[in-house]
Design an enzyme around this catalytic site. Sequence first.
Site, short mmCIF file in Angstrom:
data_model
loop_
_atom_site.label_atom_id
_atom_site.label_comp_id
_atom_site.label_asym_id
_atom_site.label_seq_id
_atom_site.Cartn_x
_atom_site.Cartn_y
_atom_site.Cartn_z
N HIS A 50 0.85 -1.19 0.00
CA HIS A 50 0.00 0.00 0.00
C HIS A 50 0.89 1.25 0.00
CE1 HIS A 50 0.62 -0.89 4.37
NE2 HIS A 50 0.94 0.40 4.35
C1 T46 Z 1 2.94 0.74 6.92
C2 T46 Z 1 3.69 -0.52 7.14
C3 T46 Z 1 5.16 -0.29 7.26
C4 T46 Z 1 -4.42 -0.46 13.31
O1 T46 Z 1 -5.55 -0.70 13.80
N1 T46 Z 1 -3.67 0.58 13.82
C5 T46 Z 1 -2.43 0.87 13.33
O2 T46 Z 1 -1.79 1.83 13.82
C6 T46 Z 1 -1.91 0.07 12.26
C7 T46 Z 1 -0.53 0.37 11.69
C8 T46 Z 1 -2.68 -0.94 11.76
N2 T46 Z 1 -3.92 -1.20 12.28
C9 T46 Z 1 -4.69 -2.32 11.76
C10 T46 Z 1 -5.10 -2.21 10.30
C11 T46 Z 1 -5.15 -3.64 9.84
O3 T46 Z 1 -6.41 -4.19 10.13
O4 T46 Z 1 -3.88 -3.49 11.83
C12 T46 Z 1 -4.12 -4.34 10.72
C13 T46 Z 1 -2.79 -4.61 9.99
O5 T46 Z 1 -2.39 -3.42 9.29
P1 T46 Z 1 -1.75 -3.50 7.82
O6 T46 Z 1 -2.35 -4.61 7.06
O7 T46 Z 1 -1.86 -2.12 7.22
O8 T46 Z 1 -0.23 -3.84 8.18
P2 T46 Z 1 1.06 -3.76 7.25
O9 T46 Z 1 2.15 -4.44 7.99
O10 T46 Z 1 0.76 -4.22 5.88
O11 T46 Z 1 1.39 -2.19 7.16
C14 T46 Z 1 1.83 -1.50 8.33
C15 T46 Z 1 1.11 -0.14 8.44
O12 T46 Z 1 -0.31 -0.33 8.41
C16 T46 Z 1 1.48 0.77 7.30
O13 T46 Z 1 1.06 2.09 7.58
O14 T46 Z 1 3.42 1.67 6.32
O15 T46 Z 1 3.23 -1.29 8.26
#
Ligand code: T46
Length: 134
Positions: A50
């Site tokens: 993303h």
């Molecule tokens: C990024 C990379 C480096 C939350 O509820 N609060 C938060 O602060 C974050 C970061 C995530 N979430 C929830 C959203 C999703 O349901 O946790 C779940 C996993 O998040 P995501 O699929 O976006 O995780 P990554 O590892 O793909 O991405 C994360 C960050 O979301 C993103 O901003 O830059 O790490």
Amino acid sequence: MKLIELVPLKKISDLRGSMIAIENNKDIPFEIKRVYYIYDTPKGVSRGFHAHINLIQLAVAVKGQCTFILDNGKERASVVLERPDQGLIIRSHMWREMYDFSDDCVILVLASEHYDESDYIRDYSCFLDAISSS
Ligand code: T46
């Protein structure tokens, strides 16, 4: 703007070990509003895929290692994060993918904004549209 922006973090070491302190607007170019960490990533799993509209972040491998790919829509570059004294700045409108997490990997992320799902662009073609119209 360079794709891979690595920031050295000053290590404070003595006989008791090492410590790193990170201060708003001093060691990094934004105010920290949120901190999260990624750990226990199973083998072979990739994360990210993303971009963000406004968010700026600093990612640090405080333990272990993983590979980040950053993509600005024109170029892609990769970097292995493996040092607790080095941070990767991830600016807005930058597609990111994370691979090859070591078993012990802990990625600490300092973020410039509170969590906001509407700030995410999770589709690569929407990302390309967003950067071509910005
Ligand atoms: C990024 C990379 C480096 C939350 O509820 N609060 C938060 O602060 C974050 C970061 C995530 N979430 C929830 C959203 C999703 O349901 O946790 C779940 C996993 O998040 P995501 O699929 O976006 O995780 P990554 O590892 O793909 O991405 C994360 C960050 O979301 C993103 O901003 O830059 O790490």
